[in-house]
Write a protein that holds these residues in place. Sequence first.
Motif, PDB file in Angstrom:
ATOM      1  N   GLY A   1       0.826  -1.211   0.000  1.00 21.67           N
ATOM      2  CA  GLY A   1       0.000   0.000   0.000  1.00 21.67           C
ATOM      3  C   GLY A   1       0.856   1.255   0.000  1.00 21.67           C
TER       4      GLY A   1
ATOM      5  N   THR B   1      -1.194  -2.204  -5.829  1.00 24.33           N
ATOM      6  CA  THR B   1      -1.880  -2.474  -7.091  1.00 24.33           C
ATOM      7  C   THR B   1      -2.122  -1.194  -7.896  1.00 24.33           C
TER       8      THR B   1
ATOM      9  N   ASP C   1      -1.202  -7.206  -6.711  1.00 27.48           N
ATOM     10  CA  ASP C   1      -2.355  -7.272  -5.820  1.00 27.48           C
ATOM     11  C   ASP C   1      -2.003  -8.212  -4.669  1.00 27.48           C
ATOM     12  N   ILE C   2      -2.343  -7.834  -3.450  1.00 27.19           N
ATOM     13  CA  ILE C   2      -1.954  -8.714  -2.323  1.00 27.19           C
ATOM     14  C   ILE C   2      -2.681 -10.057  -2.376  1.00 27.19           C
TER      15      ILE C   2
ATOM     16  N   GLU D   1      -5.068  -2.080   1.766  1.00 28.83           N
ATOM     17  CA  GLU D   1      -6.453  -2.531   1.951  1.00 28.83           C
ATOM     18  C   GLU D   1      -7.381  -1.474   1.355  1.00 28.83           C
TER      19      GLU D   1
ATOM     20  N   SER E   1      -9.621   1.294   2.230  1.00 28.77           N
ATOM     21  CA  SER E   1      -9.174   1.978   3.432  1.00 28.77           C
ATOM     22  C   SER E   1     -10.208   2.820   4.169  1.00 28.77           C
TER      23      SER E   1
ATOM     24  N   ILE F   1     -10.256  -8.653   0.136  1.00 22.98           N
ATOM     25  CA  ILE F   1      -8.962  -7.942   0.162  1.00 22.98           C
ATOM     26  C   ILE F   1      -8.501  -7.760   1.612  1.00 22.98           C
TER      27      ILE F   1
ATOM     28  N   ALA G   1      -5.717   6.212  14.954  1.00 22.74           N
ATOM     29  CA  ALA G   1      -6.798   7.200  14.929  1.00 22.74           C
ATOM     30  C   ALA G   1      -6.986   7.655  13.482  1.00 22.74           C
ATOM     31  N   THR G   2      -8.005   8.480  13.233  1.00 19.74           N
ATOM     32  CA  THR G   2      -8.207   9.000  11.874  1.00 19.74           C
ATOM     33  C   THR G   2      -7.073   9.967  11.532  1.00 19.74           C
TER      34      THR G   2
ATOM     35  N   ARG H   1     -11.245   8.152  -2.302  1.00 18.11           N
ATOM     36  CA  ARG H   1     -11.017   6.741  -2.663  1.00 18.11           C
ATOM     37  C   ARG H   1     -12.218   6.102  -3.356  1.00 18.11           C
TER      38      ARG H   1
HETATM   39  N1  NAD Z   1      -5.955   7.104   6.725  1.00 16.92           N
HETATM   40  C1  NAD Z   1      -6.532   6.858   7.911  1.00 16.92           C
HETATM   41  O1  NAD Z   1      -7.157   7.727   8.544  1.00 16.92           O
HETATM   42  C2  NAD Z   1      -6.383   5.496   8.522  1.00 16.92           C
HETATM   43  C3  NAD Z   1      -6.788   5.301   9.843  1.00 16.92           C
HETATM   44  C4  NAD Z   1      -6.698   4.032  10.407  1.00 16.92           C
HETATM   45  C5  NAD Z   1      -6.181   2.981   9.667  1.00 16.92           C
HETATM   46  N2  NAD Z   1      -5.795   3.193   8.390  1.00 16.92           N
HETATM   47  C6  NAD Z   1      -5.287   2.046   7.613  1.00 16.92           C
HETATM   48  O2  NAD Z   1      -4.010   2.349   7.091  1.00 16.92           O
HETATM   49  C7  NAD Z   1      -3.847   1.714   5.816  1.00 16.92           C
HETATM   50  C8  NAD Z   1      -3.448   2.752   4.779  1.00 16.92           C
HETATM   51  O3  NAD Z   1      -4.445   3.769   4.744  1.00 16.92           O
HETATM   52  P1  NAD Z   1      -4.366   4.956   3.695  1.00 16.92           P
HETATM   53  O4  NAD Z   1      -5.144   6.077   4.263  1.00 16.92           O
HETATM   54  O5  NAD Z   1      -2.966   5.187   3.271  1.00 16.92           O
HETATM   55  O6  NAD Z   1      -5.216   4.313   2.506  1.00 16.92           O
HETATM   56  P2  NAD Z   1      -5.102   4.524   0.916  1.00 16.92           P
HETATM   57  O7  NAD Z   1      -6.378   4.084   0.346  1.00 16.92           O
HETATM   58  O8  NAD Z   1      -4.601   5.870   0.615  1.00 16.92           O
HETATM   59  O9  NAD Z   1      -3.936   3.495   0.511  1.00 16.92           O
HETATM   60  C9  NAD Z   1      -4.144   2.117   0.390  1.00 16.92           C
HETATM   61  C10 NAD Z   1      -3.227   1.602  -0.719  1.00 16.92           C
HETATM   62  O10 NAD Z   1      -3.407   0.190  -0.813  1.00 16.92           O
HETATM   63  C11 NAD Z   1      -3.494  -0.175  -2.175  1.00 16.92           C
HETATM   64  N3  NAD Z   1      -4.307  -1.385  -2.271  1.00 16.92           N
HETATM   65  C12 NAD Z   1      -5.621  -1.526  -1.981  1.00 16.92           C
HETATM   66  N4  NAD Z   1      -6.014  -2.788  -2.224  1.00 16.92           N
HETATM   67  C13 NAD Z   1      -4.913  -3.456  -2.673  1.00 16.92           C
HETATM   68  C14 NAD Z   1      -4.685  -4.789  -3.098  1.00 16.92           C
HETATM   69  N5  NAD Z   1      -5.668  -5.699  -3.153  1.00 16.92           N
HETATM   70  N6  NAD Z   1      -3.435  -5.142  -3.472  1.00 16.92           N
HETATM   71  C15 NAD Z   1      -2.414  -4.229  -3.445  1.00 16.92           C
HETATM   72  N7  NAD Z   1      -2.586  -2.944  -3.086  1.00 16.92           N
HETATM   73  C16 NAD Z   1      -3.828  -2.568  -2.693  1.00 16.92           C
HETATM   74  C17 NAD Z   1      -4.146   1.012  -2.872  1.00 16.92           C
HETATM   75  O11 NAD Z   1      -3.839   1.043  -4.239  1.00 16.92           O
HETATM   76  C18 NAD Z   1      -3.562   2.190  -2.086  1.00 16.92           C
HETATM   77  O12 NAD Z   1      -2.402   2.697  -2.706  1.00 16.92           O
HETATM   78  C19 NAD Z   1      -5.174   1.025   5.505  1.00 16.92           C
HETATM   79  O13 NAD Z   1      -5.099  -0.330   5.881  1.00 16.92           O
HETATM   80  C20 NAD Z   1      -6.150   1.742   6.400  1.00 16.92           C
HETATM   81  O14 NAD Z   1      -7.259   0.935   6.752  1.00 16.92           O
HETATM   82  C21 NAD Z   1      -5.876   4.423   7.793  1.00 16.92           C
END
Ligand code: NAD
Length: 355
Positions: free
Chosen positions: A7, A32, A55-56, A75, A77, A92, A169-170, A322
Amino acid sequence: MNILVTGNQGYIGYPLVRLLHDRGHTVTGLDTGYYTDGTLFESEWPPGVRQLWKDIRTIEQSDLEGFDGICHLAELSNDPLGQHNEANTYAINHGGTIRLARLAKEMGIERFVYTSSCSVYGLQNGDPFKTENSPVHPLTAYARCKVMVERDVSALADDTFSPTFLRNATAYGPSPRQRFDIVLNNLSGVAYTTGIINMRSDGSPWRPLVHIADIAQAIACTLEAPRDTVHNEVFNVGHSDENYQVRDIVDLVAQTIPGCQVSMGSSDGDDRSYRVSFDKIATQLPGFESAHRLHDGAEQMADLYAAIDLAPEDFTFRAFTRLKQLEYLLDTDQLDSEFFWRQPVEPSIMSSHNA
Ligand SMILES: NC(=O)c1ccc[n+]([C@@H]2O[C@H](COP(=O)([O-])OP(=O)(O)OC[C@H]3O[C@@H](n4cnc5c(N)ncnc54)[C@H](O)[C@@H]3O)[C@@H](O)[C@H]2O)c1
């Protein structure tokens, strides 16, 4: 250490790669590439960082050769994404993650840092401030997957495999792969581009917030910590002073945008509300300090928008929301119904849309 960041082309992953590189690690990214159609601002790609476009759900043992640790962020997200297609969210976020963790263990990769979420707490019932020992109450497919992953990956922990679960947190703050679908970034972008924040809700729910740089630091500190301090541990990631009602976030944001007007609505029945204690990470994760405060973060965003002259069409650009981007990829037939690419893609790292 030799680290794989999944990711890495996302909001948190992009600056995380830079931080790990700057701390002396060898970093490979795996993604991905769902959101690579745009960057909010230019950012130099750290030298020597390898990129796997995968892709994971389809990775194999050979993709994982030679790593000492994995930071797993790849994931779907957020809650709306999870609600949009629950089956893909489970495939996923739960299936893909369990597969990755099992392969990692088979390959002898000792450290596995998982980016979980405070959304597992769901409701403001029971403990006034949720600790890592509080009961979880996930309200969405996204949050249920986080709980299921924690349970199933934790069961893999042994002398050879040390997972750690970071319940973030967010997030807020700047990233080249910006997200405008999370609360502070969204409110500040609306305020800057329109001068008005119209809240449909009364803004009463509680949310803990954390700067994206503090999340990246928590991940790096977890990787670098002595193993026994993080082995199969859960940490809430944030600062105990940084729980806010949404209406307080609105006020803080409005103060950073001159002339910004605010109107509040009535309760919209959003049940998700929780306050969280971050005392464990402050005292038990070596080297970690959550240094950023929301007020400074809101000012940082306002300064960034002025520096890049953020236009309304940049703020609403699909890749920065997203769900909008995934719907576009489905509508244009680039993704199939299971969110696999129809044609293999090799996106460019810096892409066409720059604000
Ligand atoms: N941003 C937040 O506020 C927050 C808070 C708590 C937890 N998280 C967790 O942190 C992680 C990253 O969050 P983010 O904000 O950077 O999200 P994001 O959506 O910006 O990034 C996720 C990345 O994962 C990739 N991805 C998604 N599915 C995939 C797959 N099947 N195979 C390969 N790559 C894949 C996407 O292309 C993307 O680049 C996530 O797991 C999210 O749940 C985020």
